[in-house]
Motif scaffolding. Structure first.
Motif, PDB file in Angstrom:
ATOM      1  N   TYR A  35      10.181 -38.552  10.028  1.00  0.00           N
ATOM      2  CA  TYR A  35       9.028 -37.779  10.006  1.00  0.00           C
ATOM      3  C   TYR A  35       8.220 -38.248   8.851  1.00  0.00           C
ATOM      4  O   TYR A  35       8.530 -38.143   7.812  1.00  0.00           O
ATOM      5  CB  TYR A  35       9.533 -36.283   9.963  1.00  0.00           C
ATOM      6  CG  TYR A  35       8.312 -35.402  10.466  1.00  0.00           C
ATOM      7  CD1 TYR A  35       8.429 -34.750  11.498  1.00  0.00           C
ATOM      8  CD2 TYR A  35       7.262 -34.857   9.427  1.00  0.00           C
ATOM      9  CE1 TYR A  35       7.075 -33.881  12.087  1.00  0.00           C
ATOM     10  CE2 TYR A  35       6.512 -34.342   9.817  1.00  0.00           C
ATOM     11  CZ  TYR A  35       6.084 -33.730  11.057  1.00  0.00           C
ATOM     12  OH  TYR A  35       5.292 -32.907  11.294  1.00  0.00           O
ATOM     13  N   GLU A  67      -2.031 -37.000   8.964  1.00  0.00           N
ATOM     14  CA  GLU A  67      -1.483 -37.605  10.238  1.00  0.00           C
ATOM     15  C   GLU A  67      -0.194 -37.844  10.075  1.00  0.00           C
ATOM     16  O   GLU A  67       0.630 -38.227   9.300  1.00  0.00           O
ATOM     17  CB  GLU A  67      -2.275 -39.068   9.959  1.00  0.00           C
ATOM     18  CG  GLU A  67      -3.789 -39.124  10.081  1.00  0.00           C
ATOM     19  CD  GLU A  67      -4.439 -40.372  10.053  1.00  0.00           C
ATOM     20  OE1 GLU A  67      -3.603 -41.504  10.225  1.00  0.00           O
ATOM     21  OE2 GLU A  67      -5.467 -40.573  10.130  1.00  0.00           O
ATOM     22  N   GLN A  69       3.575 -38.795  12.157  1.00  0.00           N
ATOM     23  CA  GLN A  69       4.328 -39.692  13.153  1.00  0.00           C
ATOM     24  C   GLN A  69       5.899 -39.118  13.211  1.00  0.00           C
ATOM     25  O   GLN A  69       6.369 -39.016  11.875  1.00  0.00           O
ATOM     26  CB  GLN A  69       4.414 -41.276  12.885  1.00  0.00           C
ATOM     27  CG  GLN A  69       3.011 -41.810  13.266  1.00  0.00           C
ATOM     28  CD  GLN A  69       3.127 -43.238  12.543  1.00  0.00           C
ATOM     29  OE1 GLN A  69       3.827 -43.794  11.877  1.00  0.00           O
ATOM     30  NE2 GLN A  69       2.299 -44.074  13.025  1.00  0.00           N
ATOM     31  N   THR A  70       6.495 -38.690  14.129  1.00  0.00           N
ATOM     32  CA  THR A  70       7.831 -38.493  14.318  1.00  0.00           C
ATOM     33  C   THR A  70       8.330 -38.972  15.598  1.00  0.00           C
ATOM     34  O   THR A  70       7.774 -39.424  16.486  1.00  0.00           O
ATOM     35  CB  THR A  70       7.958 -36.746  14.295  1.00  0.00           C
ATOM     36  OG1 THR A  70       9.344 -36.471  14.301  1.00  0.00           O
ATOM     37  CG2 THR A  70       7.162 -36.221  15.500  1.00  0.00           C
ATOM     38  N   SER A  71       9.915 -38.967  15.530  1.00  0.00           N
ATOM     39  CA  SER A  71      10.652 -39.298  16.662  1.00  0.00           C
ATOM     40  C   SER A  71      11.986 -38.794  16.666  1.00  0.00           C
ATOM     41  O   SER A  71      12.458 -38.413  15.723  1.00  0.00           O
ATOM     42  CB  SER A  71      10.570 -40.826  16.972  1.00  0.00           C
ATOM     43  OG  SER A  71      11.109 -41.416  15.773  1.00  0.00           O
ATOM     44  N   SER A  82       9.084 -39.368  20.980  1.00  0.00           N
ATOM     45  CA  SER A  82       8.024 -39.888  19.754  1.00  0.00           C
ATOM     46  C   SER A  82       6.881 -39.036  19.878  1.00  0.00           C
ATOM     47  O   SER A  82       6.571 -38.347  20.924  1.00  0.00           O
ATOM     48  CB  SER A  82       7.837 -41.252  19.827  1.00  0.00           C
ATOM     49  OG  SER A  82       6.938 -41.560  20.764  1.00  0.00           O
ATOM     50  N   THR A  84       2.859 -37.767  17.674  1.00  0.00           N
ATOM     51  CA  THR A  84       1.942 -37.917  16.669  1.00  0.00           C
ATOM     52  C   THR A  84       1.026 -36.815  16.422  1.00  0.00           C
ATOM     53  O   THR A  84       1.050 -36.005  17.447  1.00  0.00           O
ATOM     54  CB  THR A  84       0.997 -39.303  16.884  1.00  0.00           C
ATOM     55  OG1 THR A  84       0.274 -39.001  18.089  1.00  0.00           O
ATOM     56  CG2 THR A  84       1.779 -40.588  16.956  1.00  0.00           C
ATOM     57  N   THR A  86      -2.646 -35.186  14.359  1.00  0.00           N
ATOM     58  CA  THR A  86      -3.345 -35.175  13.119  1.00  0.00           C
ATOM     59  C   THR A  86      -4.143 -33.703  13.126  1.00  0.00           C
ATOM     60  O   THR A  86      -4.528 -32.995  14.324  1.00  0.00           O
ATOM     61  CB  THR A  86      -4.739 -36.186  13.930  1.00  0.00           C
ATOM     62  OG1 THR A  86      -3.998 -37.353  13.804  1.00  0.00           O
ATOM     63  CG2 THR A  86      -5.837 -36.333  12.722  1.00  0.00           C
ATOM     64  N   CYS A 119       7.476 -34.125  19.288  1.00  0.00           N
ATOM     65  CA  CYS A 119       7.313 -35.157  20.399  1.00  0.00           C
ATOM     66  C   CYS A 119       6.309 -34.980  20.934  1.00  0.00           C
ATOM     67  O   CYS A 119       5.800 -33.549  21.406  1.00  0.00           O
ATOM     68  CB  CYS A 119       8.541 -35.264  20.897  1.00  0.00           C
ATOM     69  SG  CYS A 119      10.049 -36.135  20.128  1.00  0.00           S
ATOM     70  N   ARG A 121       1.671 -35.512  21.818  1.00  0.00           N
ATOM     71  CA  ARG A 121       0.469 -35.852  21.122  1.00  0.00           C
ATOM     72  C   ARG A 121      -0.014 -34.393  20.630  1.00  0.00           C
ATOM     73  O   ARG A 121      -0.451 -33.632  21.725  1.00  0.00           O
ATOM     74  CB  ARG A 121      -0.637 -36.641  21.978  1.00  0.00           C
ATOM     75  CG  ARG A 121      -1.859 -36.680  21.400  1.00  0.00           C
ATOM     76  CD  ARG A 121      -1.916 -37.939  20.468  1.00  0.00           C
ATOM     77  NE  ARG A 121      -3.375 -38.066  19.905  1.00  0.00           N
ATOM     78  CZ  ARG A 121      -3.694 -38.120  18.464  1.00  0.00           C
ATOM     79  NH1 ARG A 121      -2.617 -37.972  17.820  1.00  0.00           N
ATOM     80  NH2 ARG A 121      -4.979 -38.138  18.360  1.00  0.00           N
TER      81      ARG A 121
END
Length: 190
Positions: A35, A67, A69-71, A82, A84, A86, A119, A121
């Motif tokens: 993360y 911003e 990003q994770t998975s 995954s 993302t 914002t 996970c 958008r």
């Protein structure tokens, strides 16, 4: 120690700008979750206020952009998903610069810095977990991780810069955090 002229300038509505990176890894039975939050911080100085032994200049977000990003991965297996995300944070007070005895220190309490997205958008989780930079006043918040060091301004009062690493466990889940930041002060035009 910062110069007296720099101390006098604090609180004239200057802008602090830079980047904070919160790079975390969550290990749990059966998998792990990277993360990462990259925060483009834009902090506006508010009017300075007196505190015992000196003064404090509150800092409010002025359009800071987060911003993420994770998975989610299985142990020794494939990535399951995954995500993302914002978001922009405006107007919320998130820290201060404090001057006492000629020394200026800072404290930042960054909301939604960890666990705010899942996970997909822009799939928000509703979590508002804080990352704290610089030892300071206790925060009435869900603290994900916190710096344990008093942080002093550098470069004659115009730079906030540093890193820290932290670990913790919640039951069988282990968390690792690497936090780094660099912000510079841009005086307001007179």
């Amino acid at each position: 120690m910062i110069q007296p002229s720099a101390i006098a300038l604090l609180g004239v509505s200057a802008l602090w700008q830079g980047t904070v990176i919160v790079d975390g890894l969550i290990y749990e039975p059966g998998g792990y979750h990277p993360y990462k939050t990259t925060i483009s911080l834009h902090l506006r100085e508010s009017e300075r206020v007196a505190v015992p032994g000196g003064f404090r200049v509150p800092l409010a977000s002025d359009g800071s952009v987060y911003e993420v990003q994770t998975s989610v991965h299985q142990t020794n297996g494939p990535m399951l998903c995954s995500g993302t995300g914002t978001e922009t944070l405006t107007g919320r007070s998130i820290g201060y610069v404090e001057t006492k005895g000629g020394k200026a220190t800072y404290h930042l309490a960054l909301p939604r810095a960890f666990g705010a997205f899942a996970c997909g958008r822009n799939h928000t989780t509703g979590a508002d977990r804080f990352v704290i930079i610089g030892l300071g006043d206790p925060e009435a918040a869900d603290i994900e991780t916190a710096d344990t060091v008093v942080r002093a301004l550098e470069a004659k009062g115009s730079l906030m810069k540093g890193t820290f690493r932290a670990n913790k466990t919640r039951g069988p889940v282990r968390y690792e955090y690497d936090v780094s930041w660099s912000l510079t002060r841009e005086p307001s035009p007179r």
